[in-house]
Design a protein around this motif. Sequence first.
Motif, PDB file in Angstrom:
ATOM      1  N   PHE A   1      -8.450  11.066  -1.550  1.00  0.00           N
ATOM      2  CA  PHE A   1      -8.716  10.218  -1.625  1.00  0.00           C
ATOM      3  C   PHE A   1      -7.556   9.050  -3.307  1.00  0.00           C
ATOM      4  CE2 PHE A   1     -10.622   6.673  -5.735  1.00  0.00           C
ATOM      5  CZ  PHE A   1     -10.480   5.731  -5.072  1.00  0.00           C
ATOM      6  N   ASN A   2      -6.695   8.430  -2.995  1.00  0.00           N
ATOM      7  CA  ASN A   2      -5.614   8.720  -4.220  1.00  0.00           C
ATOM      8  C   ASN A   2      -6.034   7.598  -5.029  1.00  0.00           C
ATOM      9  OD1 ASN A   2      -3.262   7.987  -5.393  1.00  0.00           O
ATOM     10  ND2 ASN A   2      -1.671   8.784  -3.188  1.00  0.00           N
TER      11      ASN A   2
ATOM     12  N   VAL B   1      -4.829   3.506  -6.107  1.00  0.00           N
ATOM     13  CA  VAL B   1      -6.424   2.338  -6.265  1.00  0.00           C
ATOM     14  C   VAL B   1      -5.791   1.953  -7.640  1.00  0.00           C
ATOM     15  CG1 VAL B   1      -8.211   1.956  -6.395  1.00  0.00           C
ATOM     16  CG2 VAL B   1      -7.291   3.487  -4.437  1.00  0.00           C
TER      17      VAL B   1
ATOM     18  N   ALA C   1      -5.597  -2.414  -2.154  1.00  0.00           N
ATOM     19  CA  ALA C   1      -6.301  -0.572  -1.974  1.00  0.00           C
ATOM     20  C   ALA C   1      -6.643  -0.029  -1.249  1.00  0.00           C
ATOM     21  CB  ALA C   1      -7.135  -1.449  -3.219  1.00  0.00           C
ATOM     22  N   LEU C   2      -7.584  -0.700  -0.632  1.00  0.00           N
ATOM     23  CA  LEU C   2      -8.124  -0.129   0.401  1.00  0.00           C
ATOM     24  C   LEU C   2      -7.095   0.753   1.088  1.00  0.00           C
ATOM     25  CD1 LEU C   2     -11.546   0.574   1.984  1.00  0.00           C
ATOM     26  CD2 LEU C   2     -10.345  -0.943   3.634  1.00  0.00           C
TER      27      LEU C   2
ATOM     28  N   SER D   1       1.864   6.308  -7.117  1.00  0.00           N
ATOM     29  CA  SER D   1       1.279   7.123  -7.666  1.00  0.00           C
ATOM     30  C   SER D   1       2.483   9.047  -7.611  1.00  0.00           C
ATOM     31  CB  SER D   1      -0.462   7.234  -7.008  1.00  0.00           C
ATOM     32  OG  SER D   1      -0.700   8.236  -6.587  1.00  0.00           O
TER      33      SER D   1
ATOM     34  N   ARG E   1       1.092   4.226  -2.147  1.00  0.00           N
ATOM     35  CA  ARG E   1       0.937   5.087  -3.046  1.00  0.00           C
ATOM     36  C   ARG E   1       2.132   6.578  -3.746  1.00  0.00           C
ATOM     37  NH1 ARG E   1      -3.286   6.845   0.469  1.00  0.00           N
ATOM     38  NH2 ARG E   1      -2.479   9.169   0.828  1.00  0.00           N
TER      39      ARG E   1
ATOM     40  N   GLY F   1      -6.013   3.631  -0.790  1.00  0.00           N
ATOM     41  CA  GLY F   1      -7.171   4.754  -1.401  1.00  0.00           C
ATOM     42  C   GLY F   1      -6.937   5.547  -0.320  1.00  0.00           C
TER      43      GLY F   1
ATOM     44  N   VAL G   1      -2.748  -0.492  -7.968  1.00  0.00           N
ATOM     45  CA  VAL G   1      -3.309  -2.022  -6.715  1.00  0.00           C
ATOM     46  C   VAL G   1      -4.308  -2.988  -7.233  1.00  0.00           C
ATOM     47  CG1 VAL G   1      -4.360  -3.046  -4.283  1.00  0.00           C
ATOM     48  CG2 VAL G   1      -2.573  -0.797  -4.631  1.00  0.00           C
ATOM     49  N   VAL G   2      -5.384  -3.184  -7.886  1.00  0.00           N
ATOM     50  CA  VAL G   2      -5.606  -3.341  -9.255  1.00  0.00           C
ATOM     51  C   VAL G   2      -5.450  -3.850 -10.202  1.00  0.00           C
ATOM     52  CG1 VAL G   2      -8.636  -3.204 -10.208  1.00  0.00           C
ATOM     53  CG2 VAL G   2      -7.979  -1.974  -8.081  1.00  0.00           C
TER      54      VAL G   2
ATOM     55  N   THR H   1      -5.198  -7.890  -3.022  1.00  0.00           N
ATOM     56  CA  THR H   1      -5.580  -6.571  -3.857  1.00  0.00           C
ATOM     57  C   THR H   1      -6.689  -6.002  -2.733  1.00  0.00           C
ATOM     58  OG1 THR H   1      -5.566  -8.197  -5.898  1.00  0.00           O
ATOM     59  CG2 THR H   1      -6.688  -6.183  -5.892  1.00  0.00           C
TER      60      THR H   1
ATOM     61  N   ALA I   1       1.347  -1.134   0.216  1.00  0.00           N
ATOM     62  CA  ALA I   1       0.305  -0.131  -0.316  1.00  0.00           C
ATOM     63  C   ALA I   1       0.846   1.497   0.335  1.00  0.00           C
ATOM     64  CB  ALA I   1      -0.769   0.317   1.693  1.00  0.00           C
TER      65      ALA I   1
END
Length: 499
Positions: free
Chosen positions: A156-157, A161, A389-390, A135, A132, A393, A164-165, A385, A128
């Motif tokens: 909310f990034n 997310v 992602a949570l 991003s 970030r 984000g 990651v997805v 995943t 995670a």
Amino acid sequence: MNLTRTKSVDDILAASQDSPEPGEHAAPTLRKRLGALDLMGFGIGIVIGTGIFTLTGVAAQDFAGPGVVLSFALAGVVSLLAALCYAELSSAVPTAGSAYTYAYATIGEIFAWIIGWDLILEFALGGASVARGWSGYLAELSDVFPSSLFGESSTFNLGAVFIVVVLGVVAFVGIRESKWLTNLLVVIKVLVCLFVILVGALYVKTANWAPFVPGSHAPEEKTSGLTQPLWQALAGADLSVFGMAGVLSAAAVVFFAYTGFEAVANLGEETKNPKRDLPLGLLGTLAVCTLLYIGVSGVLTGMVDYRRLDPGAPISAAFETVGLGWAAVLVGTAAIAGLTSVILVDIVAMGRIGFAMARDGLLPPKLAEVHPKFGTPTWFTALTTGFVALLAGFVPLDKLAEMVSIGTLFAFTIVSIAVPILRRTRPDLPRPFRTPLNPVLPLLSAALCLGLMSNLAIETWLRFVVWLAVGFAVYFLYGARRSRVARAEQREEHLSTTR
């Protein structure tokens, strides 16, 4: 309730070869598709990333100055000792789960559960936080990506997310597809790291290395006592930065940069020739990464005064400082590639640890289901995943980065202790690779890991203890009575009472 019950090595190997325990269905297995170079690709893919592209600046600026080179070297030595222990265990017990499985075979189920729980935290937070960072680098490269959706300050990034997805889908589709992408990204970032060393060396000013280890002093900004390293608090020493204490603290922090090489051991069950390839993959990964870390950190602190390093993107900013803007763009692009492979291997590693725990009954068996076409852990990869992602984000993870280090060092300690224990309990077990100087070297490895852990902040230890407490609760409420080993004991007790 026998909390220290162990799972025999024969049972572990039988499970990975699809041999059912008496009275039970065959355990699900993973497909063997990886060679030594693939394992090195995965190892380098997860190790080279955040450490070089972000942590170098933070560790030099806040803890060690140019002495961060010594910090990387020390962390590399500790990792190498642990890798020698990993190499023996992974070649003798080539199955999914890594340190979790080794603990299960040596010191007992409760310790195995905590190690597995700890590793899930390590890889989740690592994936995670790196997402970030990925991003943020993307936002730096182009104005097309607004900082309100891709920056660290965003509520909310979206960028974190998204990556990651996408990589979760790659991990789900199959290990073969994952290795192709990882190996490609590894080639790119190794070449760029060599570029940084060779070109950056032309702009090194030796004056920036003086003093190589800045003198120890109290921090300029007032900080909470919870940020003090544990050993300083226990010794009653005042909080200080830099000096040799700073080098040690930086080593504990940059150890995050070495986290992940143990992910190679998680792939033992998917390795074609684990007895040969696992030791090569583990030791080869560490050799390459340690040399690159020392080279890059040395050149970086020589190009720019450590007090002026950019903590977010130190390498790109260093090239900007010396007037090589085009090189900064190249490095930024490589950072994106490097961080991408780290996220992918984090997701793959989490899936294998959860798969092993669910196959053993410590987690719901549904999580051990393997996709009939892709041969990957279906449900746990999907849950992994979603969880990463949570976190990526919504949760700023800068203060939690040390959690990855403490989790890894804890796992390394257990693995190191497991080697002499398994030598005593199973002297007949074939060991294609043997850790030299047993038990001295494994015990030295464990002691050094504990020493680095003591250099982490008190607040990191408190978070670690809370996570372990939650893990104990899950274990006693579910896994302690439902594990395959526990059910086997219950069947034996039932048979003995009916005779």
